[in-house]
Design a protein around this motif. Structure first.
Motif, short mmCIF file in Angstrom:
data_model
loop_
_atom_site.label_atom_id
_atom_site.label_comp_id
_atom_site.label_asym_id
_atom_site.label_seq_id
_atom_site.Cartn_x
_atom_site.Cartn_y
_atom_site.Cartn_z
N PHE A 111 0.86 -1.18 0.00
CA PHE A 111 0.00 0.00 0.00
C PHE A 111 0.90 1.23 0.00
O PHE A 111 1.86 1.31 0.77
N PHE A 112 0.59 2.18 -0.87
CA PHE A 112 1.38 3.42 -0.95
C PHE A 112 0.57 4.59 -0.39
O PHE A 112 -0.64 4.69 -0.61
N TRP A 113 1.26 5.47 0.33
CA TRP A 113 0.65 6.65 0.93
C TRP A 113 1.39 7.89 0.46
O TRP A 113 2.60 7.88 0.29
N ILE A 114 0.65 8.99 0.25
CA ILE A 114 1.29 10.25 -0.09
C ILE A 114 0.82 11.33 0.89
O ILE A 114 -0.34 11.36 1.29
N PRO A 159 -8.99 9.55 2.73
CA PRO A 159 -8.86 8.18 2.20
C PRO A 159 -8.13 8.11 0.87
O PRO A 159 -7.49 7.10 0.55
N GLN A 160 -8.20 9.19 0.07
CA GLN A 160 -7.53 9.18 -1.23
C GLN A 160 -6.01 9.16 -1.11
O GLN A 160 -5.30 8.91 -2.08
N MET A 161 -5.48 9.47 0.09
CA MET A 161 -4.04 9.54 0.27
C MET A 161 -3.39 8.16 0.34
O MET A 161 -2.17 8.04 0.39
N LYS A 162 -4.22 7.11 0.35
CA LYS A 162 -3.72 5.73 0.41
C LYS A 162 -4.15 4.98 -0.84
O LYS A 162 -5.30 5.10 -1.29
N SER A 163 -3.24 4.21 -1.41
CA SER A 163 -3.56 3.44 -2.61
C SER A 163 -4.34 2.17 -2.25
O SER A 163 -4.41 1.77 -1.08
N VAL A 164 -4.92 1.56 -3.26
CA VAL A 164 -5.50 0.23 -3.07
C VAL A 164 -4.34 -0.77 -2.96
O VAL A 164 -3.17 -0.42 -3.14
N ALA A 165 -4.66 -2.00 -2.64
CA ALA A 165 -3.62 -3.03 -2.53
C ALA A 165 -2.98 -3.28 -3.90
O ALA A 165 -3.68 -3.49 -4.90
N GLY A 208 1.20 4.51 -19.64
CA GLY A 208 0.89 3.51 -18.63
C GLY A 208 0.83 4.05 -17.22
O GLY A 208 0.45 3.33 -16.30
N LEU A 209 1.23 5.30 -17.01
CA LEU A 209 1.18 5.88 -15.66
C LEU A 209 -0.27 6.02 -15.21
O LEU A 209 -1.11 6.54 -15.94
N ARG A 210 -0.54 5.57 -14.00
CA ARG A 210 -1.90 5.70 -13.48
C ARG A 210 -1.86 6.30 -12.08
O ARG A 210 -0.89 6.11 -11.33
N LEU A 211 -2.91 6.99 -11.73
CA LEU A 211 -3.01 7.62 -10.42
C LEU A 211 -3.35 6.55 -9.39
O LEU A 211 -4.34 5.83 -9.53
N ILE A 212 -2.52 6.45 -8.33
CA ILE A 212 -2.79 5.44 -7.29
C ILE A 212 -3.13 6.08 -5.95
O ILE A 212 -3.73 5.42 -5.08
N ALA A 213 -2.76 7.34 -5.75
CA ALA A 213 -3.10 8.03 -4.50
C ALA A 213 -2.96 9.52 -4.72
O ALA A 213 -2.18 9.96 -5.56
#
Length: 407
Positions: A110-113, A162-168, A141-146
């Protein structure tokens, strides 16, 4: 020597394995060692005039985009400083931190920003390509994850939204994932120091956020250095160097051997646009790959905010030399020139302070103020208020006379 890990490895080993699957940053000979600090970690770039997310995203379509400043950070923690804001009244600016993340073990991530004193921040990622070259600069191919939402730059926690954390994200050890964080920031003078952090956890319940660093990270590299046609764009890439008017790979020993002027690995050593005071030296700097533009009366680096009505991008578009003009009217017809009444000289507006550093030009004019026209004054008062004019009155009546130029 592996620039990515900062370690010495036997040449008998598989280069790809020995240098974290990054042959571009493997240095086999001493003459190929770059000067200064070896690039490692991630590439951090600052862009003065990119003050919204859309402009920062557009950088992915501009391989020769020139940052205002660039350096490398060893962990995914970026703290602003004042270097890139020197002599610039910047309220907002853009920041990009990008490179590659290589997990040391397979599994879920999980990535956090989080951004302190930032206006808005996005975290993007691209999976390792399949049949496409692994260092391809195709950004589709770049996609927004957080993302950290707009106007939440004063939050003190990763979990503020909640948007500051990516999905698994399922990641494979040894694979290199392109990662990019972009942030719109306020200047330190306005809101204080800006901090951008990206952390990772391994499970939903895990709250022990750590910051990727060391061998997990490697800086952004250009897919083909030879396609970069100017010094800053070239030397800001960790695997390229600039010499004799062209860009080459740091792994190109033949190019290093024939480099007469000495290789440039640091964009701060490239010619700065602001150092050029005349249109011809400004636009003639980089040939077809020029990165300087004459903007009215000064030389500036490429910017999305350039004044297109005044910008000169080619040497042949430069106006006539100001110093060649011998009278006020021909001088002030050029927007770049000013006429000094006291010295009767035409000068470049961009060099006024250096040309008359001791205040020797008492009065100057340009296309906005117009030239001195003593004969247009019909009274002694208005005439004497005009620099360089004097009232020649009648001996019989002081109110009658003519306004004439004086030395």
């Amino acid at each position: 020597w592996c620039l990515t890990t900062g370690k010495c490895v036997p040449t008998t080993q598989n280069v790809s394995i020995a240098c974290s699957q990054n042959e571009e940053l493997f240095v086999p000979e001493v003459k190929m060692c770059p000067s200064g600090t070896h690039p490692f970690g991630l590439t951090r770039e600052v862009y003065r005039h990119y003050n919204n997310i859309d402009l920062l995203l557009s950088l992915n379509d501009l391989p020769e985009a020139i940052p205002s400043s660039q350096h490398y950070i060893s962990a995914f923690v970026s703290v602003s400083n004042h270097d890139y804001l020197e002599n610039e009244r910047t309220i907002q600016y853009g920041e990009r931190v990008h490179g590659f993340f290589e997990p040391t073990s397979s599994g879920t991530y999980f990535f956090w920003i989080w951004s302190l004193q930032g206006l808005e921040s996005w975290l993007l990622m691209r999976d390792p390509p399949g049949n496409v070259p692994k260092y391809s600069e195709d950004k589709n191919g770049l996609r927004l994850i957080a993302r950290q939402p707009q106007q939440s730059g004063r939050v003190r926690s990763f979990a503020a939204a909640p948007q500051m954390k990516s999905v698994a994200l399922n990641m494979t050890a040894g694979k290199r994932y392109c990662i990019q964080a972009i942030s719109v920031c306020y200047s330190p003078e306005r809101r204080g120091t800006h901090v951008l952090r990206v952390g990772i956890t391994r499970s939903i319940a895990d709250q022990s956020i750590r910051f990727p660093n060391g061998q997990e990270l490697s800086p952004f590299i250009a897919h083909n250095c030879s396609l970069l046609s100017n010094c800053p764009a070239c030397s800001s890439k960790s695997n390229c160097f600039w010499c004799d008017g062209k860009c080459s790979s740091r792994n190109d020993s033949a190019a290093l051997e024939v480099c007469h002027d000495g290789p440039l690995f640091d964009m701060r050593k490239c010619d700065r646009c602001a150092d050029f005071k005349h249109c011809k030296t400004c636009t003639g700097l980089g040939g077809a790959g020029q990165y300087c533009f004459w903007d009215g009366y000064r030389c500036r680096a490429a910017s999305p905010r350039a004044n297109l009505t005044l910008t000169v991008t080619k040497l042949e578009q430069c106006p006539a030399d100001c110093t060649a003009q011998t009278n006020c009217s021909s001088c002030t017809s050029n927007n770049n020139c000013g006429w000094c009444d006291s010295s009767q000289e035409c000068f470049n507006m961009g060099t006024y302070l250096t040309s008359y550093s001791r205040g020797s030009c008492v009065m100057w004019r340009n296309h906005e103020t117009g030239c001195r026209a003593c004969q247009s004054h019909a009274s002694c008062t208005s005439c004497s208020n005009e620099f360089g004019c004097g009232w020649c009155h009648s001996q019989d009546d002081g109110s009658r006379g003519a306004c004439i130029p004086i030395d």
